[in-house]
Structure formats: structure tokens, C-alpha cells
Design a protein around this motif. Structure first.
Motif, PDB file in Angstrom:
ATOM      1  N   VAL A 242      -4.761   6.795  -4.529  1.00  0.00           N
ATOM      2  CA  VAL A 242      -5.638   5.651  -4.809  1.00  0.00           C
ATOM      3  C   VAL A 242      -5.247   4.939  -6.210  1.00  0.00           C
TER       4      VAL A 242
ATOM      5  N   ASN B 158      -2.181   2.561  -5.325  1.00  0.00           N
ATOM      6  CA  ASN B 158      -3.002   1.533  -5.207  1.00  0.00           C
ATOM      7  C   ASN B 158      -3.360   0.359  -5.968  1.00  0.00           C
TER       8      ASN B 158
ATOM      9  N   SER C 289       1.082  -1.464   0.147  1.00  0.00           N
ATOM     10  CA  SER C 289      -0.335  -0.350  -0.147  1.00  0.00           C
ATOM     11  C   SER C 289       1.111   1.661   0.012  1.00  0.00           C
TER      12      SER C 289
END
Length: 95
Positions: free
Chosen positions: A29, A32, A2
Motif C-alpha cells: 500500500v 503504491n 501498481s
């Protein structure tokens, strides 16, 4: 794996990209999602799969490996301000 906000800023710094504080969450986002996709691809069994250069099987076109000056020396130096025997003449800048 992450990616956190600090990592997004570090990646932006390494890539020499200015990232504002407002852009960090969206980029976090996206990064990831990319890493999740790569992890998903690593689960595939690719044993016996040949590397390919094209979707359609074909042999690569190759040119002859010969030394050549290109026969265009006159065209190359045509716009040069000063030349001598097909060489560019430049002012000396190092003493």
C-alpha cells in the motif's frame, strides 16, 4: 503503475531488508501510494522553472580551490602506534 506482493519482496531482497509475510500488504500500500504521488508530480508543467539550491535566493559560499596538506599531519599521526616521516607504518600482510 501498481506494485504487487512479489515486487515488494523483490525490493526487500534488493535492499537487504527482511520483510515478513505480515508486512507485505502494508508495504505494498505504501509503495503504491508513493508511486501514485510521483505520477501526480509528473503531470506538472515545469517548463521555465529554474533549479534551486535553497528556498531563499542566495549565492553558494565557495572556498578557494587550493592544494593544502591541512597542516595537521602531527595531529593525524599522534595516535598511530608506529610512524615514519608522517606516514603510518603497518605490518605487511601480502606475501
Amino acid at each position: 503503475m501498481s506494485v504487487d506482493a512479489a515486487t515488494v519482496r523483490r525490493i526487500g531482497h534488493l535492499a537487504r531488508i527482511a520483510i515478513s509475510d505480515a508486512e507485505v500488504p502494508a508495504l505494498q500500500v505504501e509503495l503504491n501510494a508513493i508511486l501514485a504521488f510521483v505520477e501526480q508530480l509528473q503531470e506538472l508543467n515545469v517548463d521555465g522553472v529554474e533549479p534551486m539550491t535553497s528556498v531563499m535566493p542566495m549565492t553558494m559560499k565557495k572556498r578557494a580551490d587550493v592544494v593544502s596538506d591541512g597542516d595537521i599531519a602531527d595531529k593525524i599521526i599522534a595516535n598511530a602506534p608506529v610512524t615514519d616521516d608522517h606516514f603510518f607504518l603497518v605490518p605487511k600482510v601480502v606475501e
